[in-house]
Structure formats: C-alpha cells, structure tokens
Design an enzyme around this catalytic site. Structure first.
Site, mmCIF file in Angstrom:
data_model
loop_
_atom_site.group_PDB
_atom_site.id
_atom_site.type_symbol
_atom_site.label_atom_id
_atom_site.label_comp_id
_atom_site.label_asym_id
_atom_site.label_seq_id
_atom_site.Cartn_x
_atom_site.Cartn_y
_atom_site.Cartn_z
ATOM 1 N N LYS A 196 0.884 -1.173 -0.028
ATOM 2 C CA LYS A 196 -0.206 0.155 0.156
ATOM 3 C C LYS A 196 0.809 1.198 -0.059
ATOM 4 O O LYS A 196 0.509 2.391 -0.455
ATOM 5 C CB LYS A 196 -0.810 0.020 1.135
ATOM 6 C CG LYS A 196 -2.042 -0.778 1.168
ATOM 7 C CD LYS A 196 -3.293 -0.604 2.366
ATOM 8 C CE LYS A 196 -4.036 -1.781 2.626
ATOM 9 N NZ LYS A 196 -5.012 -2.166 1.446
ATOM 10 N N GLU A 251 -2.961 7.625 7.673
ATOM 11 C CA GLU A 251 -3.805 8.705 7.178
ATOM 12 C C GLU A 251 -4.830 9.239 7.583
ATOM 13 O O GLU A 251 -5.206 8.499 8.774
ATOM 14 C CB GLU A 251 -4.113 7.852 5.665
ATOM 15 C CG GLU A 251 -5.016 6.829 5.578
ATOM 16 C CD GLU A 251 -5.110 6.228 4.166
ATOM 17 O OE1 GLU A 251 -4.349 6.074 3.462
ATOM 18 O OE2 GLU A 251 -6.491 5.645 4.214
ATOM 19 N N HIS A 287 -15.537 -3.834 6.754
ATOM 20 C CA HIS A 287 -14.750 -3.328 5.356
ATOM 21 C C HIS A 287 -14.864 -4.345 4.379
ATOM 22 O O HIS A 287 -14.007 -4.450 3.401
ATOM 23 C CB HIS A 287 -13.125 -3.187 5.893
ATOM 24 C CG HIS A 287 -13.260 -1.985 6.808
ATOM 25 N ND1 HIS A 287 -13.480 -0.824 6.752
ATOM 26 C CD2 HIS A 287 -12.608 -2.178 8.068
ATOM 27 C CE1 HIS A 287 -13.344 -0.040 7.898
ATOM 28 N NE2 HIS A 287 -12.702 -0.870 8.600
ATOM 29 N N ARG A 341 -7.019 -7.206 -10.860
ATOM 30 C CA ARG A 341 -7.669 -8.316 -11.337
ATOM 31 C C ARG A 341 -9.148 -7.993 -11.499
ATOM 32 O O ARG A 341 -9.404 -6.711 -11.350
ATOM 33 C CB ARG A 341 -7.786 -9.483 -10.246
ATOM 34 C CG ARG A 341 -8.101 -8.876 -8.943
ATOM 35 C CD ARG A 341 -8.330 -9.708 -7.588
ATOM 36 N NE ARG A 341 -8.353 -8.987 -6.450
ATOM 37 C CZ ARG A 341 -9.397 -8.418 -6.046
ATOM 38 N NH1 ARG A 341 -10.711 -8.328 -6.571
ATOM 39 N NH2 ARG A 341 -9.429 -7.862 -4.891
HETATM 40 P P1 ADP Z 1 -7.982 -3.623 2.587
HETATM 41 O O1 ADP Z 1 -6.962 -3.718 1.648
HETATM 42 O O2 ADP Z 1 -7.688 -4.297 3.927
HETATM 43 O O3 ADP Z 1 -9.418 -3.730 2.197
HETATM 44 P P2 ADP Z 1 -8.487 -0.643 1.975
HETATM 45 O O4 ADP Z 1 -7.524 0.243 2.017
HETATM 46 O O5 ADP Z 1 -9.019 -1.089 0.585
HETATM 47 O O6 ADP Z 1 -7.959 -1.835 2.849
HETATM 48 O O7 ADP Z 1 -9.609 0.000 2.645
HETATM 49 C C1 ADP Z 1 -10.788 -0.786 2.919
HETATM 50 C C2 ADP Z 1 -12.065 -0.040 3.442
HETATM 51 O O8 ADP Z 1 -11.729 0.704 4.463
HETATM 52 C C3 ADP Z 1 -12.623 1.152 2.566
HETATM 53 O O9 ADP Z 1 -13.414 0.689 1.615
HETATM 54 C C4 ADP Z 1 -13.068 2.155 3.417
HETATM 55 O O10 ADP Z 1 -14.399 1.741 3.805
HETATM 56 C C5 ADP Z 1 -12.333 2.050 4.590
HETATM 57 N N1 ADP Z 1 -11.213 3.065 4.354
HETATM 58 C C6 ADP Z 1 -9.896 2.913 3.824
HETATM 59 N N2 ADP Z 1 -9.284 4.021 4.274
HETATM 60 C C7 ADP Z 1 -10.068 4.814 4.951
HETATM 61 C C8 ADP Z 1 -9.829 6.276 5.483
HETATM 62 N N3 ADP Z 1 -8.793 7.075 5.137
HETATM 63 N N4 ADP Z 1 -10.999 7.080 5.940
HETATM 64 C C9 ADP Z 1 -12.089 6.264 6.200
HETATM 65 N N5 ADP Z 1 -12.210 4.959 5.773
HETATM 66 C C10 ADP Z 1 -11.250 4.308 5.236
#
Ligand code: ADP
Length: 673
Positions: free
Chosen positions: A116, A200, A235, A292
C-alpha cells in the site's frame, strides 16, 4: 485468440469465465480439489484436472500444480479469477517461464500494487490525489505519531501489506495512538508477516467509489465508469451498485481520468479497479488498485453492455480494446447483492451445510444469478461461503432497487443459514432507498436493518394470522369448486356454520416462540371479516390474497405485503423487512377436516414440481410424496399413513387441476393385496 484456457479458480467465478470462453469458442480446463470433485465448474468445463486435497493451500494456491495442469492439457493461457493466485507475481512469473499467458496485468504492475505504501508513492508521483497521510520508510513510532498529530484526529493506521481490513485501526485521539499502533503492528505481523504501517486521515463519512479500467498492450486505456461499494460490513462489500448515486458527469470524468493515470503509472494491461474514497465535499482520494477482475464486475457489465471477461481474453491475446472511451455509454442502473452462507445475527459468522433446497429467482435480461453451486451441493469449510451473486438491472435506480427486493424475496434456500433476509432488510431500508450512503451505513442503521422485535410482533403477527386464515379459506373454497358437488354444505366455508360459533384456533411460531391465535369469522352484509386475537390484542381484519400478494385491512389500516411459502414455513415481506413464521397446529374445525382430508389431491390449480417417493417402495406416515406449486407456493403432499405409492398420475412439470387425484396410494395394511 487462444483455443484453450485453464481457469485457476473454483465456484462462481470459474463458471463465469467458462461461460464467456464457451461463447467465444475457446475450450476450457478446470482444476479441482477433493471437495470440488463433483462441483459445477468441473462439470461445465471441457476438461478438468485434479490438483490436490480440499484446503486451498494444498490445491488452488499451488501455482506449480496449476501450471503442470496447463502444460498437460495444452492450455495456452490461465485465467486466475479473483483471490487465490490472481495477484501473485511469482505465479505470474512462473506462467511466463512456461510460455503460458497469464490473463491479467504484467508482473511489475502486480508488484507495484502489492504494498500500500509503495503504491501510494507511485500514485503521488503520478499526481493522483491521496488521502493526506504518511507512508514513508522510516517506521520510528515517534515519526508516525508526529504525522498523525499534524494532520489531526481521527486517523487510520493501515498495514502496508494489508488486505481484507486486517491490520487497520482507527485512532480518535492523541492519547490512544501508541496503543493502537502497537495493536495494528501485532495484527499485521501475524497476518502478513510484516508490520510496516502507514497512517492517513480518517474520513468519517466517505463513500467507496471505484473505477473499472481497461488497458491493452497498444497504449489504449478506457474507464468503464464507477461502482459504489459503500455498503460494507467489517470493510467487506455487501451490496454494490453502478453508477454511483448522485455522480455528476464532471466528477465521473475526473475520477475516470485519475484512474487511467493510476493504471498508466504502473504500465497496466488488462482489467483493473482503482478504488477511491469519495468525501462528502466531492474530493476523492486514491486508496488502492486491484490488479484483477473484481467480484462486483457484473454491475459494470449490466450498465455498459460489455462482457469484461471477453475483454480480458482479447487484451491478453494481444488485441486492441474492443471500444474507445467515446463509444462507452452508461445505460440504466444495476445492483449486485452477495448471497452468503453466514449468520448476520451472529456477527456474520460463516455457515456451512448442504443446500437441500435452492431456488434462485428466474433469470431474465433484468435478473442475473452468478453461482457455482446447485441444489444438493455443500457449502464447505474450505472456501469462501459465497453462494451466489444476485445482479439486477433496470432503467433507473428506483426500478432496479425494486427488482433487487423482489428477487431477494424470491430467493429460497434451505439447509444453510444465509444473509438473504439481511440483504432484503438492507435493500428496503429507507436510507438505502434514498441513497444516503457511506461506508458506515450498516453500523449507523443497525437497528433499522436488524429490526427491533417489538414493532415486528405488533405489526407482523396479526398480518401473519390474517394471511393464514385467508389462505385456509381459499384452499377450502378451491377444493369445493373442484368437487363434484360444489353446493354441498360440506364445502361451505362461510356463514353457513355461523350457528356454531365460527371460531378457529391455531398457533403461529416465530423465532421459536409460539403465539396462540383465535379467529372469529363475522359477516357484515355480503363481506366477511375476522376478529383476530393474538399477542394480547383483538383486531378487526379483512383481506384477500392474489397470488403471492396479501391485501389487508387491519383495524382500518390498509396495506399490501408479499408472502412466500415453503412447506408450511412462511416469509412475510414488507418495506420494513422480512418476517418468518410457521403455522403450528392446524385448526381442527370441520371445514379444515374437509380441506385436509384426502390430502392426495391437488390443493388447487398448480404445477407438479417433483416426485419424492419411488413407486412400489415402502414409505412411512408423513413422508413427503411429492411437491406441487400452486399460487407460487410450494405444497408438500405427504403419506397419510405408512404404505406405498402404486402410481403417480403426473410427472414434474405437468399442470394439475385443483382437486385432481395425484397418486394411487395404498396404505400398509393393504400393501400385500
Ligand atoms: P483493505 O486492503 O484491507 O481492504 P482498504 O485500504 O482497501 O483496505 O480499505 C478498506 C475500506 O476501509 C475502504 O473501503 C473504506 O471503507 C475504509 N477506509 C480505508 N481508508 C480509509 C480512510 N482513510 N478513511 C475512512 N475509511 C477508510
């Protein structure tokens, strides 16, 4: 184009890929584990190769075995589906070493998105907007904390190697920070063997909006619009839709261009998804890129009219993208609901079992069911418990949402606990209907979705009781109409018996609690009404049934509802959600004796669904003999005593008139005769 491909996956996505390959005249090779020896994807493929025991670590995750299978069968390319080996750069490299095309992006693109924080650095350099934060190499906790303090709380800690929501922690204030960081690091280390963290800004009401991109090997790139996947639990996505509600053309093209920029920054080829967080003020931030095909790709297919698997195959074979950006148009609105074997009332715990009864809604150009299972299949402990994806399309969001609710109503599964009721309650919840979406939707509207018991009992129990009374009367009436002497007083089911107190009693079961019901039938002029006493109240009720619809008037409140029945178990669907009940003891009044007697005749006009007993084989009392469908409800006809069926007068699919004799049944005492 390839002439034969191998699909390194199972379940619905393997079946999905096979469908398109077949349409394109490409032969398919499936791979399977012990648990999947008889599964649908193996059945559908032209060839199948056994690759090992049921646990995926010993089969579907073994790249070597998969490649061996491809070599053995002469498959020129491998489609990895999603999950398993789909984002595994090492596997991708092994394919290339063996001259097999990996149907997916080039190796460096997978590698670039594997971390990431590395992904964020690349996107930063490519001018793609990022959530403010720190994703540096210096992992000194004081540095990470300083970044958090500077941007202000709340913040979100993320494992750079993370996925599936693991290694993520919200931090609401400065004094919680150290502890949260330590916990996130521990979780990340145990899940991914790496505890590198990024931090973040935590957006409190974001939407998850992702863009489908496609790039070919000739420098062409397009975006196939967006999907809104804001409705998530832990999530993880639950219902996805396209296009995103409230999206403007301007924002769409901004996000689309940004997604293409992201893809081009890593030399992308094939299908990819760029996930963004969309904030309330319309700012959007890059979250990650999935290299993907996504689970939710069908909603994009429905609104764009394109087959994304076909696009994948064409791009992998070196062709140009089938369409340019200008040629792509959005048509209508689509939803996808993920049907899972899980228990929403028990923290979404995955469920296992045999799908004893599986009746998805009928597919049409509006309704699509992507699945990898059939009735009788097992949902095992070994794999993801997704049973199917229900996808609906219509010309606008409201209509599509109505279709989603209706299709969820029609989805009947027995044998395993599913999330269908939860999905129905979600799809009909007012804020969802109004598209008031953000990633906290389920938590925020928890009480509404898992509705409170008291309101249910007050409202739904009398409706359930009225329905059972009306259904019973309809059944008696139909029987009377079909008898040789419809005017016989035996078949009268109204005021004829009023000189006896016309009182019915039965019981309703809901959530393992039994509610006694008493019903007094009354007449006023030509119309009948019922005084129904249940749960401490007596209500003046009237209504009629038309197919699966109940039109009711309870104490002056008029409404309609939909009722589904399966073997004496009923589901009452209303805008407020679904309510399940069953009828416990049949009323023992005369009319019912008459209705239930000779249970070997068709209860009403309908269709024969299946024959369940073998001719000339002994059956026990109450053993199911056959299932009929009438008024869109299923009726099981059971053996009135021990005995045997000498002959069935109908076979599955036959239309049957109400009252018709269904079987020649001989009771045990006569069996020898
Ligand atoms: P993973 O790879 O573990 O699935 P992601 O980075 O894709 O994690 O984030 C998954 C979910 O977490 C997102 O769809 C959102 O709902 C929430 N999320 C991620 N980053 C943030 C953020 N900075 N603020 C609020 N919610 C977030």
């Amino acid at each position: 184009m390839f002439t034969k491909i191998l699909i390194a996956n199972r379940g619905e996505i393997a079946c999905r890929v096979i469908k398109t390959a077949r349409q394109m005249g490409i032969l398919t090779v499936a791979v399977y584990s012990d648990a999947d020896a008889e599964s649908l994807h193996v059945n559908m493929a032209d060839e199948a190769v056994y690759i090992g025991p049921s646990p995926s670590k010993e089969s579907y995750l073994l790249g070597d075995k998969v490649i061996e299978a491809a070599i053995r069968t002469g498959a020129q390319a491998i489609h990895p589906g999603y999950g398993f080996l789909s984002e595994n750069a090492e596997f991708c490299r092994a394919c290339s070493d063996n001259n097999i095309t990996f149907i997916g992006p080039p190796i460096p693109a997978i590698e670039a998105m594997g971390s990431k924080s590395a992904a964020k650095s690349i996107m930063e350099a490519a001018d793609v907007p990022l959530v403010p934060g720190y994703h540096g190499d210096d992992q000194n906790p004081a540095i990470i904390k300083k970044a958090a303090d500077e941007m202000g709380y709340p913040v979100l800690l993320k494992a750079t190697a993370g996925g599936g929501g693991k290694g993520m922690r919200q931090v609401w204030s400065e004094d919680e920070f150290d502890e949260a960081l330590a916990a996130a690091k521990r979780e990340s280390l145990s899940s991914f063997g790496d505890d590198t963290m990024l931090v973040e800004k935590y957006l409190t009401q974001p939407r998850h909006v992702e863009i489908q991109v496609f790039c070919d090997n000739h420098g062409n790139a397009v975006y196939l619009f967006e999907r809104d996947c804001s409705v998530q639990r832990r999530h993880q996505k639950v219902i996805e839709e396209a296009p995103a509600p409230g999206m403007t053309d301007e924002l769409r093209s901004k996000m689309g261009e940004s997604a293409i920029q992201s893809a081009q920054a890593i030399g992308y080829q094939g299908a990819g998804t760029v996930e963004f967080l969309l904030d309330v003020d319309g700012s959007f931030y890059f979250m990650e890129m999935n290299t993907r095909l996504q689970v939710e790709h069908p909603v994009t297919e429905m609104i764009s009219g394109q087959d994304l698997v076909e696009w994948q195959l064409r791009v992998a074979a070196g062709e140009d993208l089938p369409l340019s950006q200008e040629q792509l148009k959005i048509n209508g609105h689509a939803f996808e609901a993920r049907i899972y074997a899980e228990d929403p009332n028990n923290d979404f715990l995955p469920a296992t079992g045999t799908l004893n009864f599986l009746q998805p809604p009928i597919e049409s150009e509006n309704v699509r069911v992507d699945t990898g299972v059939r009735q009788g299949d097992d949902v095992s402990v070994f794999y993801d418990p997704m049973i199917a994806k229900l996808i609906v399309w219509d010309e606008n969001r409201d209509k599509a949402l109505q279709r989603l609710a209706k299709s969820l109503m029609e989805y009947r599964i027995k044998g395993v606990t599913t999330n269908i009721d939860f999905l129905y309650n979600l799809a009909t919840a007012k804020p969802f209907v109004e598209a008031d979406l953000d990633t906290g939707f389920i938590e925020k509207h928890h009480d509404l979705i898992f509705h409170k018991e008291e309101t249910l009992l007050n409202d739904e129990l009398p409706i359930a009781a009225l329905y059972l009374v009306l259904a019973q009367k309809a059944q008696a009436q139909s029987k009377a109409n079909n008898s040789k002497d419809p005017s016989s007083p035996w078949h009268q089911n109204n005021a004829w018996r009023l000189n006896e107190a016309n009182l019915h009693r039965f019981e309703i079961e809901h959530n393992d609690v039994i509610y006694p019901v008493s019903v007094e039938e009354k007449r006023s002029g030509n119309s009948a009404y019922f005084m129904i006493s249940i749960n401490g109240k007596t209500l003046d009720c009237q209504g009629r049934i038309d197919g699966e619809q109940l039109f009711a008037n309870i104490d002056g409140y008029r409404f309609n509802a939909t009722i589904g029945e399966n073997d004496n178990h009923y589901s009452l669907f209303r805008q407020s959600g679904v309510f399940h009940f069953s009828k416990v003891s049949p009323d023992l009044g005369q009319a019912d004796d008459e209705a239930n007697a000779g249970g070997l005749t068709a209860p009403m006009n309908g269709t024969m669904v299946s024959l369940l007993a073998d001719v000339n084989e002994h059956v026990e009392k109450d053993q199911p003999l056959l299932i009929m469908e009438a008024m869109k409800m299923e009726h099981t006809i059971r053996a009135p005593s021990a005995g045997m069926v000498k002959e069935f007068y109908f076979t599955a699919g036959d239309m049957v008139d109400g009252g018709a004799e269904l079987v020649d049944f001989v009771a045990s005492t006569d069996e020898g005769a």
